[in-house]
Design a protein around this motif. Structure first.
Motif, PDB file in Angstrom:
ATOM      1  N   ALA A  28       0.869  -1.179   0.000  1.00 36.32           N
ATOM      2  CA  ALA A  28       0.000   0.000   0.000  1.00 36.32           C
ATOM      3  C   ALA A  28       0.901   1.223   0.000  1.00 36.32           C
ATOM      4  O   ALA A  28       1.880   1.278   0.749  1.00 36.32           O
ATOM      5  CB  ALA A  28      -0.895  -0.002   1.238  1.00 36.32           C
ATOM      6  N   CYS A  29       0.578   2.195  -0.853  1.00 39.31           N
ATOM      7  CA  CYS A  29       1.489   3.310  -1.066  1.00 39.31           C
ATOM      8  C   CYS A  29       0.786   4.646  -0.885  1.00 39.31           C
ATOM      9  O   CYS A  29      -0.311   4.860  -1.410  1.00 39.31           O
ATOM     10  CB  CYS A  29       2.056   3.261  -2.482  1.00 39.31           C
ATOM     11  N   GLU A  30       1.441   5.519  -0.160  1.00 36.32           N
ATOM     12  CA  GLU A  30       0.970   6.898  -0.029  1.00 36.32           C
ATOM     13  C   GLU A  30       2.156   7.790  -0.393  1.00 36.32           C
ATOM     14  O   GLU A  30       2.907   8.231   0.459  1.00 36.32           O
ATOM     15  CB  GLU A  30       0.494   7.172   1.405  1.00 36.32           C
ATOM     16  N   GLY A  31       2.397   7.944  -1.699  1.00 30.48           N
ATOM     17  CA  GLY A  31       3.459   8.826  -2.154  1.00 30.48           C
ATOM     18  C   GLY A  31       4.840   8.216  -2.187  1.00 30.48           C
ATOM     19  O   GLY A  31       5.809   8.899  -2.514  1.00 30.48           O
ATOM     20  N   LEU A  32       4.963   6.943  -1.853  1.00 28.96           N
ATOM     21  CA  LEU A  32       6.281   6.317  -1.745  1.00 28.96           C
ATOM     22  C   LEU A  32       6.119   4.844  -2.119  1.00 28.96           C
ATOM     23  O   LEU A  32       5.124   4.223  -1.766  1.00 28.96           O
ATOM     24  CB  LEU A  32       6.781   6.445  -0.305  1.00 28.96           C
ATOM     25  N   GLU A  33       7.133   4.300  -2.845  1.00 25.07           N
ATOM     26  CA  GLU A  33       7.051   2.900  -3.251  1.00 25.07           C
ATOM     27  C   GLU A  33       8.288   2.138  -2.785  1.00 25.07           C
ATOM     28  O   GLU A  33       9.385   2.685  -2.808  1.00 25.07           O
ATOM     29  CB  GLU A  33       6.943   2.795  -4.779  1.00 25.07           C
ATOM     30  N   PRO A  34       8.126   0.879  -2.409  1.00 25.87           N
ATOM     31  CA  PRO A  34       9.286   0.039  -2.101  1.00 25.87           C
ATOM     32  C   PRO A  34       9.968  -0.366  -3.394  1.00 25.87           C
ATOM     33  O   PRO A  34       9.353  -0.393  -4.465  1.00 25.87           O
ATOM     34  CB  PRO A  34       8.665  -1.177  -1.419  1.00 25.87           C
ATOM     35  N   GLU A  35      11.262  -0.673  -3.291  1.00 25.97           N
ATOM     36  CA  GLU A  35      11.949  -1.264  -4.439  1.00 25.97           C
ATOM     37  C   GLU A  35      11.830  -2.791  -4.392  1.00 25.97           C
ATOM     38  O   GLU A  35      11.698  -3.437  -5.412  1.00 25.97           O
ATOM     39  CB  GLU A  35      13.423  -0.851  -4.430  1.00 25.97           C
ATOM     40  N   ASP A  36      11.866  -3.328  -3.177  1.00 23.08           N
ATOM     41  CA  ASP A  36      11.796  -4.781  -3.045  1.00 23.08           C
ATOM     42  C   ASP A  36      11.248  -5.141  -1.667  1.00 23.08           C
ATOM     43  O   ASP A  36      11.490  -4.425  -0.681  1.00 23.08           O
ATOM     44  CB  ASP A  36      13.190  -5.399  -3.217  1.00 23.08           C
ATOM     45  N   ILE A  37      10.529  -6.260  -1.621  1.00 19.39           N
ATOM     46  CA  ILE A  37      10.026  -6.823  -0.361  1.00 19.39           C
ATOM     47  C   ILE A  37      10.213  -8.331  -0.467  1.00 19.39           C
ATOM     48  O   ILE A  37       9.777  -8.931  -1.457  1.00 19.39           O
ATOM     49  CB  ILE A  37       8.523  -6.520  -0.144  1.00 19.39           C
ATOM     50  N   ARG A  38      10.876  -8.933   0.524  1.00 22.20           N
ATOM     51  CA  ARG A  38      11.065 -10.398   0.508  1.00 22.20           C
ATOM     52  C   ARG A  38      10.783 -10.932   1.894  1.00 22.20           C
ATOM     53  O   ARG A  38      11.229 -10.348   2.887  1.00 22.20           O
ATOM     54  CB  ARG A  38      12.520 -10.758   0.176  1.00 22.20           C
ATOM     55  N   PHE A  39      10.076 -12.041   1.951  1.00 26.49           N
ATOM     56  CA  PHE A  39       9.940 -12.738   3.225  1.00 26.49           C
ATOM     57  C   PHE A  39      10.482 -14.149   3.058  1.00 26.49           C
ATOM     58  O   PHE A  39       9.988 -14.914   2.223  1.00 26.49           O
ATOM     59  CB  PHE A  39       8.484 -12.789   3.699  1.00 26.49           C
ATOM     60  N   ASP A  40      11.507 -14.484   3.832  1.00 28.97           N
ATOM     61  CA  ASP A  40      12.086 -15.832   3.806  1.00 28.97           C
ATOM     62  C   ASP A  40      11.396 -16.651   4.884  1.00 28.97           C
ATOM     63  O   ASP A  40      11.584 -16.405   6.079  1.00 28.97           O
ATOM     64  CB  ASP A  40      13.602 -15.735   4.049  1.00 28.97           C
ATOM     65  N   SER A  41      10.597 -17.629   4.456  1.00 30.49           N
ATOM     66  CA  SER A  41       9.783 -18.354   5.431  1.00 30.49           C
ATOM     67  C   SER A  41      10.616 -19.313   6.278  1.00 30.49           C
ATOM     68  O   SER A  41      10.173 -19.725   7.342  1.00 30.49           O
ATOM     69  CB  SER A  41       8.662 -19.116   4.720  1.00 30.49           C
ATOM     70  N   LYS A  42      11.803 -19.697   5.804  1.00 31.65           N
ATOM     71  CA  LYS A  42      12.637 -20.597   6.618  1.00 31.65           C
ATOM     72  C   LYS A  42      13.253 -19.856   7.793  1.00 31.65           C
ATOM     73  O   LYS A  42      13.169 -20.289   8.936  1.00 31.65           O
ATOM     74  CB  LYS A  42      13.714 -21.232   5.749  1.00 31.65           C
ATOM     75  N   SER A  43      13.871 -18.713   7.493  1.00 31.94           N
ATOM     76  CA  SER A  43      14.499 -17.954   8.583  1.00 31.94           C
ATOM     77  C   SER A  43      13.512 -16.964   9.199  1.00 31.94           C
ATOM     78  O   SER A  43      13.834 -16.317  10.187  1.00 31.94           O
ATOM     79  CB  SER A  43      15.726 -17.208   8.057  1.00 31.94           C
TER      80      SER A  43
ATOM     81  N   ALA B  37      16.809  -3.095   4.664  1.00 33.65           N
ATOM     82  CA  ALA B  37      16.781  -3.479   6.073  1.00 33.65           C
ATOM     83  C   ALA B  37      16.040  -4.795   6.223  1.00 33.65           C
ATOM     84  O   ALA B  37      15.169  -5.134   5.412  1.00 33.65           O
ATOM     85  CB  ALA B  37      16.092  -2.396   6.899  1.00 33.65           C
ATOM     86  N   SER B  38      16.398  -5.535   7.262  1.00 37.91           N
ATOM     87  CA  SER B  38      15.771  -6.840   7.517  1.00 37.91           C
ATOM     88  C   SER B  38      15.438  -6.979   8.988  1.00 37.91           C
ATOM     89  O   SER B  38      16.097  -6.379   9.848  1.00 37.91           O
ATOM     90  CB  SER B  38      16.723  -7.985   7.138  1.00 37.91           C
ATOM     91  N   TYR B  39      14.446  -7.796   9.252  1.00 39.86           N
ATOM     92  CA  TYR B  39      14.113  -8.170  10.619  1.00 39.86           C
ATOM     93  C   TYR B  39      13.793  -9.665  10.633  1.00 39.86           C
ATOM     94  O   TYR B  39      12.991 -10.141   9.821  1.00 39.86           O
ATOM     95  CB  TYR B  39      12.910  -7.368  11.133  1.00 39.86           C
ATOM     96  N   THR B  40      14.408 -10.388  11.559  1.00 46.58           N
ATOM     97  CA  THR B  40      14.133 -11.811  11.726  1.00 46.58           C
ATOM     98  C   THR B  40      13.202 -11.987  12.922  1.00 46.58           C
ATOM     99  O   THR B  40      13.487 -11.499  14.020  1.00 46.58           O
ATOM    100  CB  THR B  40      15.440 -12.603  11.938  1.00 46.58           C
ATOM    101  N   MET B  41      12.107 -12.681  12.688  1.00 43.82           N
ATOM    102  CA  MET B  41      11.083 -12.815  13.726  1.00 43.82           C
ATOM    103  C   MET B  41      11.616 -13.588  14.929  1.00 43.82           C
ATOM    104  O   MET B  41      12.352 -14.563  14.795  1.00 43.82           O
ATOM    105  CB  MET B  41       9.852 -13.543  13.162  1.00 43.82           C
ATOM    106  N   SER B  42      11.174 -13.157  16.102  1.00 48.71           N
ATOM    107  CA  SER B  42      11.415 -13.911  17.328  1.00 48.71           C
ATOM    108  C   SER B  42      10.333 -14.979  17.460  1.00 48.71           C
ATOM    109  O   SER B  42       9.247 -14.831  16.887  1.00 48.71           O
ATOM    110  CB  SER B  42      11.323 -12.998  18.552  1.00 48.71           C
ATOM    111  N   PRO B  43      10.612 -16.025  18.251  1.00 51.02           N
ATOM    112  CA  PRO B  43       9.580 -17.048  18.436  1.00 51.02           C
ATOM    113  C   PRO B  43       8.273 -16.484  18.995  1.00 51.02           C
ATOM    114  O   PRO B  43       7.206 -17.052  18.765  1.00 51.02           O
ATOM    115  CB  PRO B  43      10.228 -18.019  19.438  1.00 51.02           C
ATOM    116  N   ASP B  44       8.347 -15.387  19.721  1.00 53.79           N
ATOM    117  CA  ASP B  44       7.111 -14.853  20.312  1.00 53.79           C
ATOM    118  C   ASP B  44       6.452 -13.776  19.437  1.00 53.79           C
ATOM    119  O   ASP B  44       5.542 -13.092  19.893  1.00 53.79           O
ATOM    120  CB  ASP B  44       7.382 -14.312  21.720  1.00 53.79           C
TER     121      ASP B  44
END
Ligand code: ZN
Ligand code: ZN
Length: 438
Positions: free
Chosen positions: A307-322, A397-404
């Motif tokens: 969803a964009c309000e005046g700004l667009e991402p270049e890339d979005i990736r979700f790695d389901s393993k990590s 930038a990346s963020y790796t989910m915590s178990p909680d």
């Protein structure tokens, strides 16, 4: 439900981003422009797909005329200058009339392979009444379906004499849409529009209970929510709304709710509301291999869009393993970008920390519009990581989910002139939202 698993390499080449808007209005309902003008404006602006989502009508009647009544002279002269082949006639009272073009005519005129696709759309618009005197606006966009729902013509839905609760009311429309589309061999996209309009009408707890609704507008450019002084400034914005719905859904194992941006334009020429409701402020960016309604719908069902309000991402990736969400935004001269990651925690409390009753300002009737808003603790929608770019530099930038963590989503920001100025939107910055991933 991961993008890397679904990364789509086809004979037609790699998936790419397509820019579009699925929510806007024309003279087919209460929009103030002819449909050709609206389509031409969006296409010229570089949009790849568009839905003309008029209220409770699909543009399939080839004999709809509108009259050049007082106040419409400029609309007619602009339109006839730009589209000299438009069909006009003189009505019974001597007033000039122009015929509204149908969806099929507009698609034939404007569609171009790999460049632009007009998608069939309408906005199922309901004002739901309850026996306690309350009324709620429920507006639902249906895309990729070439006829209005049969129930649009049935007034008992709106009268709601049986006091059908809002979740069930919305779910009935979602189920009707799915069955109706299936009966026609069409692939519907069903979305709940501007839930907070006009007066916090649909609470996030409602959408938490309706897993049939996969999409809602996290950003709507066309509606204005009056300020509620009772609410704390950071207690209930559109992001918080989204996280409340998704925290409850995730805990119950229901599909996460995805967010779109929509212009919802009714006024295109800067009058009479100033710049507030002008087009091109809120849109949806979808990554698909092909530009057609089914490919776009399938990509959206995978969460491969922003969803964009005046700004667009270049890339979005979700790695389901990590369980890592990675987001990139391209460089822009002098711009400083921020990427924020939000989660909801597995142990959040379903008991609100506060319940706030908000009462509308004088232009609304009390108690018809009296609402209760629940405020939850900060385990819902917690900001867990923040990254900032140097001026003019790209940011990844990346963020790796915590178990909680129940899910993670990200928001990209850039300081800028506010576009969507409705009260609940982020102010003073351009924004792009990824979908939530788990
Ligand atoms: Zn609406
Ligand atoms: Zn609308």
């Amino acid at each position: 439900m991961t993008m890397n698993d679904n990364e789509d390499m086809t004979a037609n080449g790699a998936a790419r981003w397509w820019r579009g808007n699925l929510h806007t209005h024309t003279f087919w309902s209460d929009g103030r422009a002819f449909p050709e003008e609206v389509v031409a404006w969006y296409k010229a602006r570089g949009y790849n797909f568009l839905g003309l989502s008029d209220h409770n009508v699909f543009q399939d009647d080839g004999d709809r005329w509108i009259a050049e009544t007082t106040g419409r002279e400029q609309y007619f002269s602009d339109y006839l200058a730009a589209f000299p082949d438009a069909k006009t006639r003189v009505g019974a009272d001597g007033t000039r009339e122009a015929r509204l073009s149908t969806f099929a005519e507009l698609a034939t005129r404007f569609n171009e392979p790999e460049r632009f696709a007009l998608l069939p759309a309408f906005e199922a618009t309901r004002s739901v009444k309850f026996s306690n005197g309350r009324s709620h606006q429920v507006h639902m966009n249906v895309v990729n379906v070439t006829s209005v729902l049969p129930s649009i013509a049935s007034p008992e839905f709106t009268r709601n004499e049986d006091d059908v609760p809002l979740p069930e009311f919305i779910a009935r429309h979602a189920r009707e849409t799915a069955a109706f589309a299936a009966s026609r061999g069409e692939h519907a996209v069903f979305m709940l529009n501007h839930p907070q309009w006009q007066w916090y009408d649909i609470a996030p707890e409602v959408l938490a209970e309706v897993p049939e609704v996969r999409f809602f507008e996290v950003c709507n450019n066309g509606t204005e929510i009056p300020a509620a002084p009772e609410l704390p400034g950071d207690g209930f914005d559109t992001d918080r709304f989204w996280d409340v719905a998704n925290a409850f859904r995730a805990r119950r194992g229901l599909p996460l709710l995805y967010g779109l941006g929509g212009d919802d334009t009714h006024v295109y020429r800067g009058e009479p509301h100033g710049g507030m409701l002008m087009p091109f402020n809120a849109w949806t960016l979808v990554r698909a291999a092909k530009l057609d309604g089914v490919s776009l719908a399938e990509a959206m069902e995978r969460g491969d869009f922003a969803a964009c309000e005046g700004l667009e991402p270049e890339d979005i990736r979700f790695d389901s393993k990590s369980r890592t969400l990675s987001v990139a935004v391209a460089a822009k001269p002098e711009a400083m970008r921020t990427i924020r990651f939000f989660v909801s925690k597995r142990d959040f409390s379903e008991t609100p920390t506060r319940q706030i009753t908000i009462r509308p300002s004088a232009e609304h009737d009390t108690p018809v519009h009296e609402r209760t808003v629940n405020i939850y603790d900060d385990r819902i929608g917690r900001e867990v990581a923040t990254f900032r770019s140097a001026p003019g530099e790209a940011l990844r930038a990346s963020y790796t989910m915590s178990p909680d963590d129940l899910y993670v989503r990200a928001r990209i920001e850039e300081p800028g002139r506010p576009l969507c100025t409705a009260y609940l939107h982020p102010q003073g910055r351009l924004v792009a939202w990824t979908q939530p991933f788990a």
